[in-house]
Design a protein around this motif. Sequence first.
Motif, PDB file in Angstrom:
ATOM      1  N   VAL A 125       0.869  -1.169   0.000  1.00  0.00           N
ATOM      2  CA  VAL A 125       0.000   0.000   0.000  1.00  0.00           C
ATOM      3  C   VAL A 125       0.908   1.222   0.000  1.00  0.00           C
ATOM      4  O   VAL A 125       1.761   1.358   0.888  1.00  0.00           O
ATOM      5  N   MET A 126       0.750   2.079  -0.980  1.00  0.00           N
ATOM      6  CA  MET A 126       1.730   3.149  -1.156  1.00  0.00           C
ATOM      7  C   MET A 126       1.087   4.529  -1.172  1.00  0.00           C
ATOM      8  O   MET A 126      -0.028   4.696  -1.647  1.00  0.00           O
TER       9      MET A 126
ATOM     10  N   LEU B 153       5.706   6.430   1.045  1.00  0.00           N
ATOM     11  CA  LEU B 153       5.427   5.568   2.189  1.00  0.00           C
ATOM     12  C   LEU B 153       4.885   4.253   1.666  1.00  0.00           C
ATOM     13  O   LEU B 153       3.997   4.244   0.806  1.00  0.00           O
ATOM     14  N   VAL B 154       5.404   3.181   2.192  1.00  0.00           N
ATOM     15  CA  VAL B 154       4.918   1.863   1.787  1.00  0.00           C
ATOM     16  C   VAL B 154       4.530   1.087   3.033  1.00  0.00           C
ATOM     17  O   VAL B 154       5.340   0.945   3.960  1.00  0.00           O
ATOM     18  N   PHE B 155       3.321   0.621   3.045  1.00  0.00           N
ATOM     19  CA  PHE B 155       2.861  -0.206   4.158  1.00  0.00           C
ATOM     20  C   PHE B 155       2.845  -1.658   3.705  1.00  0.00           C
ATOM     21  O   PHE B 155       2.300  -1.983   2.651  1.00  0.00           O
TER      22      PHE B 155
ATOM     23  N   PRO C  32       1.377  -5.046   4.249  1.00  0.00           N
ATOM     24  CA  PRO C  32       0.183  -5.542   4.944  1.00  0.00           C
ATOM     25  C   PRO C  32       0.425  -6.816   5.759  1.00  0.00           C
ATOM     26  O   PRO C  32      -0.336  -7.088   6.685  1.00  0.00           O
TER      27      PRO C  32
ATOM     28  N   THR D 183       5.799  -0.043   8.281  1.00  0.00           N
ATOM     29  CA  THR D 183       5.730   1.070   7.342  1.00  0.00           C
ATOM     30  C   THR D 183       7.152   1.441   6.938  1.00  0.00           C
ATOM     31  O   THR D 183       8.028   1.572   7.791  1.00  0.00           O
TER      32      THR D 183
END
Lengths: 106, 305
Positions: free
Chosen positions: A25-26, A34-36, A38, A43
């Motif tokens: 998720v970016m 930011l990249v999460f 999952p 993060t």
Amino acid sequence: MLSARWGQSDPMDMRWTVPVSFRPVMREWGAMTLVFHPLSGNTHFLDLVSAHLLDMLAVEPRPESELFAGVADLLELPNDALVAERVGELLARLDEFGLIEQVPAC
Amino acid sequence: LLIADIPPAALAQALTGPGIHLNTGAFTTHLRTDLRPLVDEMAQLYADYPLVEPATIDDFEIRISAPSLLRRHVRPQVVSWVGGEQLIEPLPMDQALPCLESALNIGVAYMDGSPLVVHSAVLERDGRALVMPAPSGSGKSTLCAALAWSGWRLLSDEMAVFCFETGRLLANPRPVSLKNQAVDVIRAREPRAYFSRFYLNTNKGDIAYMRAPTDAVQRASESAGPGLLVAPMFRRGATLSVREMDRVEAFRWLTDNAVNYASMLQHGFDTLADFVEGSRAYALTYSDLDEAIACIGRLHEGRSG
């Protein structure tokens, strides 16, 4: 070196990819993304080049040579050993974060 | 029905027996205690708060009591049970109110289906939130208390509570803990402010609690949208300075002060990222409260600090 971790496989037969088990998720915020993750819940804060690599790999698995070329294009630099070395470091870090992995070429 | 409407003896009886269902805005707590001094102190600080019907579903349950019969009389201690579990170490009996306040914080952060909680003061004006995440010693609570009497509505001194569904900040106005000098400062500024007695040697030092302004309690069902993030830093003698933060820095401020971000997974990430995208963020260094309040007012209006 990355090729050492590939064991007996020919580096030419390997591809980097985003694991099929998730999609990162970016959020792109200026020069940082930011990249999460999952699955890990972590993060990560990626610079422009790392985010570009992740973008490229989210589309399809790619060999390192394509990634070197993609980054050289992005930065408008010659696709030389310096770029390869830096991209190799960034791939190793993305791999460490669990954001990418290596798979054999089909 | 408000706490203030209940005669002290009846309140004590209810708290000792079936308990009360205390609404502090976004949350309802089933509260029980058999400690009469705590009941009396609570009745003062929570006078404006409504009780809800027993049929209402409580968000969590708290019981404050002595850990044992012995500890009622020999070096008396107090403990809290949150959802039936004792999550914090016993405290001296004299700290029953700080014990309750800690339990109320823990209840929000660790209840089933808990929302995302960031350690932060939160106020509201014109429907937009002012979030001030900061570590201890930054002057956050003093600034928060002063703002709460300066045209800003107190949502919380301790925790920014983010609603996953809407991304808005939920109100949970409760007493504001202040240290010695801060009590003097706020008392001098605002004669309407009510303070508890001092509690000595708590984990925050010697503190007293300021009752939340009545307006904040009465409007506790109103949430607030994204607005401002201000990271305050009190520095004695400092000239007021304001620095705008980029989104990454603002996001880090929130996650660094988050209580349960790691367990919120993508909900937490999306909620904080949405808040940052909808807000402007600043680092504020100050030594003069009036200057800081005026500066935050200008930032709220979209002007430079």
